[in-house]
Motif scaffolding. Structure first.
Motif, short mmCIF file in Angstrom:
data_model
loop_
_atom_site.label_atom_id
_atom_site.label_comp_id
_atom_site.label_asym_id
_atom_site.label_seq_id
_atom_site.Cartn_x
_atom_site.Cartn_y
_atom_site.Cartn_z
N LEU A 7 0.85 -1.19 0.00
CA LEU A 7 0.00 0.00 0.00
C LEU A 7 0.88 1.24 0.00
CD1 LEU A 7 -2.75 1.42 0.23
CD2 LEU A 7 -2.56 1.17 2.71
N GLY A 8 1.92 1.19 0.81
CA GLY A 8 2.82 2.33 0.93
C GLY A 8 3.48 2.70 -0.38
N LYS A 9 3.91 1.71 -1.17
CA LYS A 9 4.57 2.00 -2.44
C LYS A 9 3.66 2.80 -3.36
CE LYS A 9 7.68 -1.94 -2.48
NZ LYS A 9 7.98 -3.22 -3.10
N GLY A 10 2.42 2.39 -3.46
CA GLY A 10 1.48 3.10 -4.32
C GLY A 10 1.16 4.48 -3.81
N VAL A 11 0.96 4.61 -2.51
CA VAL A 11 0.65 5.91 -1.92
C VAL A 11 1.85 6.84 -2.05
CG1 VAL A 11 0.15 7.10 0.26
CG2 VAL A 11 -1.08 5.00 -0.33
N LEU A 12 3.02 6.36 -1.75
CA LEU A 12 4.22 7.20 -1.85
C LEU A 12 4.46 7.64 -3.28
CD1 LEU A 12 6.66 5.37 0.59
CD2 LEU A 12 5.37 7.48 1.01
N GLU A 13 4.26 6.74 -4.23
CA GLU A 13 4.44 7.10 -5.63
C GLU A 13 3.47 8.21 -6.02
OE1 GLU A 13 3.35 5.00 -9.72
OE2 GLU A 13 5.10 4.06 -8.76
N GLY A 14 2.22 8.09 -5.60
CA GLY A 14 1.24 9.12 -5.89
C GLY A 14 1.64 10.46 -5.28
N CYS A 15 2.16 10.43 -4.08
CA CYS A 15 2.61 11.66 -3.42
C CYS A 15 3.79 12.28 -4.16
CB CYS A 15 2.99 11.38 -1.97
SG CYS A 15 1.59 10.96 -0.91
N ILE A 16 4.72 11.47 -4.61
CA ILE A 16 5.88 11.98 -5.35
C ILE A 16 5.41 12.63 -6.65
CG2 ILE A 16 8.00 11.32 -6.58
CD1 ILE A 16 8.01 11.14 -3.40
N LEU A 17 4.50 11.96 -7.34
CA LEU A 17 3.97 12.54 -8.58
C LEU A 17 3.33 13.89 -8.31
CD1 LEU A 17 2.45 9.32 -10.19
CD2 LEU A 17 4.49 10.55 -10.96
N LYS A 18 2.55 13.98 -7.25
CA LYS A 18 1.88 15.23 -6.93
C LYS A 18 2.88 16.34 -6.62
CE LYS A 18 -1.82 17.66 -6.28
NZ LYS A 18 -2.69 17.98 -7.41
N SER A 27 15.90 15.93 -5.59
CA SER A 27 15.55 14.88 -4.63
C SER A 27 15.51 15.37 -3.19
CB SER A 27 16.49 13.69 -4.77
OG SER A 27 17.83 14.10 -4.54
N GLY A 28 16.46 16.20 -2.80
CA GLY A 28 16.48 16.70 -1.42
C GLY A 28 15.24 17.49 -1.08
N GLU A 29 14.73 18.25 -2.02
CA GLU A 29 13.49 19.01 -1.80
C GLU A 29 12.31 18.06 -1.62
OE1 GLU A 29 13.36 23.06 -4.22
OE2 GLU A 29 14.02 21.39 -5.48
N VAL A 30 12.27 17.03 -2.43
CA VAL A 30 11.17 16.06 -2.35
C VAL A 30 11.18 15.37 -0.99
CG1 VAL A 30 10.22 13.93 -3.33
CG2 VAL A 30 11.08 15.73 -4.85
N VAL A 31 12.33 14.94 -0.54
CA VAL A 31 12.44 14.28 0.76
C VAL A 31 11.98 15.23 1.87
CG1 VAL A 31 14.06 13.33 2.46
CG2 VAL A 31 14.23 12.64 0.06
N ALA A 32 12.45 16.47 1.83
CA ALA A 32 12.07 17.44 2.87
C ALA A 32 10.56 17.68 2.87
CB ALA A 32 12.82 18.75 2.65
N ASP A 41 9.84 9.11 8.19
CA ASP A 41 10.89 8.15 7.87
C ASP A 41 11.27 8.13 6.40
OD1 ASP A 41 10.91 7.41 10.52
OD2 ASP A 41 9.52 5.74 10.24
N PHE A 42 10.68 8.99 5.61
CA PHE A 42 10.96 9.01 4.17
C PHE A 42 12.40 9.45 3.94
CE2 PHE A 42 10.69 10.56 -0.20
CZ PHE A 42 9.99 9.52 -0.79
N SER A 43 13.10 8.74 3.05
CA SER A 43 14.52 9.02 2.83
C SER A 43 14.87 8.91 1.35
CB SER A 43 15.38 8.01 3.61
OG SER A 43 15.23 6.73 3.04
N GLU A 44 16.10 9.33 1.03
CA GLU A 44 16.59 9.19 -0.34
C GLU A 44 16.60 7.73 -0.76
OE1 GLU A 44 18.31 11.32 1.76
OE2 GLU A 44 18.23 13.23 0.70
N GLY A 45 16.84 6.84 0.17
CA GLY A 45 16.85 5.41 -0.13
C GLY A 45 15.50 4.90 -0.58
N THR A 46 14.45 5.54 -0.15
CA THR A 46 13.10 5.21 -0.61
C THR A 46 12.80 5.93 -1.92
OG1 THR A 46 12.37 5.00 1.69
CG2 THR A 46 10.65 5.30 0.03
N LEU A 47 13.26 7.16 -2.02
CA LEU A 47 12.94 7.99 -3.18
C LEU A 47 13.64 7.55 -4.45
CD1 LEU A 47 11.58 10.50 -4.40
CD2 LEU A 47 13.56 11.82 -3.61
#
Length: 108
Positions: A7-18, A27-32, A41-47
């Motif tokens: 569930l998290g992968k899909g939700v996080l992907e949607g958030c990144i797209l938004k 990338s640093g802006e997106v993580v922040a 807990d969101f990190s570059e390793g996830t992004l």
């Protein structure tokens, strides 16, 4: 906020797209921004794997920008394909929210 992995992968992907819908961000802006929105807990390793996968799918327009004495940073913004993918996510998300609200609103 902790999410179940699938569930998290899909939700996080949607958030990144938004977050990349209207303006170029690196990338640093997106993580922040994700952390500021409650994904502590969101990190570059996830992004990075998401960015790579979405970039290969043609979801981004990218550009490299140089900053004062640092190496150039890669900036991402949604392409037309990315906008279509975001619209699809938003439609699906609306359906999921509606269904969950129905389940939680029943007395059965």
């Amino acid at each position: 906020m902790a999410l179940d992995s699938q569930l998290g992968k899909g939700v996080l992907e949607g958030c990144i797209l938004k977050l990349l819908e209207r303006s170029y961000r690196y990338s640093g802006e997106v993580v922040a921004l994700m952390r500021k929105c409650g994904f502590e807990d969101f990190s570059e390793g996830t992004l990075y794997p998401m960015l790579l996968r979405l970039e290969k799918a043609g979801c981004f327009d990218t550009e490299k920008r140089s900053t004062n004495n640092s190496p150039p940073k890669k900036y991402y913004k949604l392409s037309q394909t990315g906008l279509e993918r975001l619209k699809s996510f938003e439609n699906m998300w609306g359906e999921v929210v509606e269904a969950v609200e129905k389940v939680f609103g029943t007395d059965d």
